[in-house]
Design a protein around this motif. Structure first.
Motif, PDB file in Angstrom:
ATOM      1  N   PHE A   1       1.010   4.037  -2.845  1.00 20.43           N
ATOM      2  CA  PHE A   1       0.621   5.396  -2.447  1.00 20.43           C
ATOM      3  C   PHE A   1       1.707   6.396  -2.829  1.00 20.43           C
ATOM      4  O   PHE A   1       1.424   7.444  -3.435  1.00 20.43           O
ATOM      5  CB  PHE A   1       0.365   5.436  -0.943  1.00 20.43           C
ATOM      6  CG  PHE A   1       0.128   6.824  -0.407  1.00 20.43           C
ATOM      7  CD1 PHE A   1      -1.076   7.485  -0.625  1.00 20.43           C
ATOM      8  CD2 PHE A   1       1.123   7.482   0.316  1.00 20.43           C
ATOM      9  CE1 PHE A   1      -1.285   8.771  -0.132  1.00 20.43           C
ATOM     10  CE2 PHE A   1       0.925   8.765   0.805  1.00 20.43           C
ATOM     11  CZ  PHE A   1      -0.294   9.407   0.579  1.00 20.43           C
ATOM     12  N   TRP A   2       2.964   6.095  -2.471  1.00 19.39           N
ATOM     13  CA  TRP A   2       4.069   6.999  -2.803  1.00 19.39           C
ATOM     14  C   TRP A   2       4.219   7.165  -4.309  1.00 19.39           C
ATOM     15  O   TRP A   2       4.472   8.260  -4.798  1.00 19.39           O
ATOM     16  CB  TRP A   2       5.376   6.455  -2.217  1.00 19.39           C
ATOM     17  CG  TRP A   2       5.463   6.554  -0.729  1.00 19.39           C
ATOM     18  CD1 TRP A   2       4.852   7.474   0.082  1.00 19.39           C
ATOM     19  CD2 TRP A   2       6.201   5.689   0.143  1.00 19.39           C
ATOM     20  NE1 TRP A   2       5.170   7.233   1.396  1.00 19.39           N
ATOM     21  CE2 TRP A   2       5.995   6.158   1.474  1.00 19.39           C
ATOM     22  CE3 TRP A   2       7.025   4.575  -0.052  1.00 19.39           C
ATOM     23  CZ2 TRP A   2       6.579   5.548   2.576  1.00 19.39           C
ATOM     24  CZ3 TRP A   2       7.600   3.955   1.044  1.00 19.39           C
ATOM     25  CH2 TRP A   2       7.382   4.431   2.347  1.00 19.39           C
TER      26      TRP A   2
ATOM     27  N   ARG B   1       1.203   9.169  -5.773  1.00 17.76           N
ATOM     28  CA  ARG B   1       1.268  10.553  -5.316  1.00 17.76           C
ATOM     29  C   ARG B   1       2.345  11.325  -6.080  1.00 17.76           C
ATOM     30  O   ARG B   1       2.126  12.471  -6.510  1.00 17.76           O
ATOM     31  CB  ARG B   1       1.575  10.602  -3.818  1.00 17.76           C
ATOM     32  CG  ARG B   1       1.572  12.030  -3.256  1.00 17.76           C
ATOM     33  CD  ARG B   1       1.870  12.049  -1.767  1.00 17.76           C
ATOM     34  NE  ARG B   1       3.213  11.566  -1.475  1.00 17.76           N
ATOM     35  CZ  ARG B   1       3.748  11.540  -0.253  1.00 17.76           C
ATOM     36  NH1 ARG B   1       3.025  11.945   0.785  1.00 17.76           N
ATOM     37  NH2 ARG B   1       4.972  11.093  -0.059  1.00 17.76           N
TER      38      ARG B   1
ATOM     39  N   PHE C   1       0.832  -1.204   0.000  1.00 15.82           N
ATOM     40  CA  PHE C   1       0.000   0.000   0.000  1.00 15.82           C
ATOM     41  C   PHE C   1       0.871   1.261   0.000  1.00 15.82           C
ATOM     42  O   PHE C   1       0.612   2.212  -0.746  1.00 15.82           O
ATOM     43  CB  PHE C   1      -0.928   0.005   1.219  1.00 15.82           C
ATOM     44  CG  PHE C   1      -1.669   1.306   1.411  1.00 15.82           C
ATOM     45  CD1 PHE C   1      -2.799   1.592   0.653  1.00 15.82           C
ATOM     46  CD2 PHE C   1      -1.225   2.248   2.329  1.00 15.82           C
ATOM     47  CE1 PHE C   1      -3.465   2.798   0.804  1.00 15.82           C
ATOM     48  CE2 PHE C   1      -1.883   3.456   2.494  1.00 15.82           C
ATOM     49  CZ  PHE C   1      -3.010   3.733   1.734  1.00 15.82           C
TER      50      PHE C   1
END
Length: 362
Positions: free
Chosen positions: A340-341, A344, A336
């Protein structure tokens, strides 16, 4: 004459697939987690996938051999992507391969010995013990180094071991243009042998190869990860061949792992270009140690099944559940975070004005 241990392992595998259809989905998810982590840290993700399969009831020797077979194709994809990004030193990979092949052959012999003599629990105990001893040392060192870098912003991986290794370098020295380093041939042969043996024993050689390239040879992290995946193409093929000769490769496992790992590895590789190197090292170290804890929970269960110790059924059930929670929980959280990184960072690249405006408002 058919090897009775091969028949036993095949019977266990058939029972697993016949009794638990959800295992197929579990293996696909495990493949995606391993693939994402593999592309992100260059380890092959096997440090999580091998114990993950063992937690699903698959014998250690089958988990290792099938993971090596799966790693072969996955490494081809990851190596290609890293090569496109300029992260592969092929010359370095070929020098490491010289002794890595011998290390794998030796590991297959030892793994087969434990399975033949002690069955599934003996194989699991050997793999788990090796896993805990080696990876706890590596994980602790990497976490300590990552925390040092966090306290001292701007510092890269520790150069302490690099400085020590340069004092004992033996000629001839080999220059590697892509990695921009000079390395002793003797050191390359030793690291190659260790990488091969570790890959053949627990299905993960990157945790010898990658740290050695970074901390002993001074290779940049991204190039170390890419070169390890390039090396894994050849070690994976050789390991698969050796284990398949003894009937320990289960193609059903391999194909299910591929379904999840191939898309996962793409996201992981992209993440190496948009995520700070410090985060990569911290995720690697924490994941290793959590997986070590997972295997620590499993060892007493193997000892009980081998009649080496005595435990109640409730204790066994608690240990088995704890092992699964630590392993799959850590893998899901890490995946996750990587996604996410990555997303983003990609969103910021597409909308730099909006991100800048949002930041200034905050």
């Amino acid at each position: 004459m058919v090897d009775p241990h091969v028949v036993e392992s095949a019977g266990i595998m058939t029972q697993i697939f016949d009794a638990h259809p959800w295992y197929m989905l579990g293996l696909v998810v495990l493949g995606f987690i391993g693939g994402t982590i593999s592309g992100f840290i260059g380890s092959g993700g096997a440090f999580l996938m091998t114990p993950g399969m063992m937690n699903l009831g698959i014998p250690g020797v089958i988990a290792v051999s099938s993971n090596i077979a799966h790693k072969f194709g996955k490494a081809m994809m990851g190596s290609k992507k890293h090569s496109e990004l300029g992260n592969v030193d092929k010359k370095l990979g070929f020098f490491l391969l010289i002794t890595a092949a011998a290390g794998i052959s030796l590991a297959v012999f030892v793994n087969k010995y434990f399975f033949d003599k002690m069955g599934k629990d003996g194989s699991d105990l050997y793999v788990s013990t090796f896993f805990v001893v080696v990876l706890s040392i590596i994980g602790s060192f990497m976490l300590k180094d990552a925390l040092r870098s966090k306290r001292e912003p701007g510092t890269g991986p520790s150069d302490t071991l690099l400085k020590m290794s340069r004092k004992f370098q033996l000629k001839p020295m080999i220059h590697f243009k892509t990695a921009k380093v000079d390395i002793s041939l003797a050191a390359l042969l030793v690291v190659g042998l260790a990488t091969g043996y570790m890959a053949g024993t627990i299905g993960v050689g990157g945790f010898i190869g990658v740290p050695a390239m970074i901390y002993l040879f001074g290779v940049p992290t991204a190039i170390a990860a890419g070169t390890e995946l390039f090396l894994a193409v050849f070690t994976g093929g050789w390991g698969t061949f050796n284990y398949a000769l003894h009937g320990y490769v289960d193609l059903r496992l391999v194909l299910l792992l591929y379904v999840g790992s191939l898309p996962g590895i793409y996201f992981g590789v992209v993440g190496t270009k948009v995520v700070k190197e410090l985060y990569i090292r911290m995720v690697t170290a924490v994941l290793i140690l959590l997986c070590v804890i997972s295997r620590l929970f499993a060892i007493p269960v193997n000892c009980k099944n081998l009649h080496l110790i005595d435990m109640s059924k409730d204790t066994i059930a608690m240990l088995e559940m704890g092992s699964k929670i630590f392993l799959f929980g850590s893998g899901l959280v890490a995946t996750f975070l990587i996604l996410f990184w990555t997303f983003r960072a990609k969103a910021r690249e597409r909308n730099p004005i909006e991100v800048s405006y949002s930041t200034s408002v905050e």
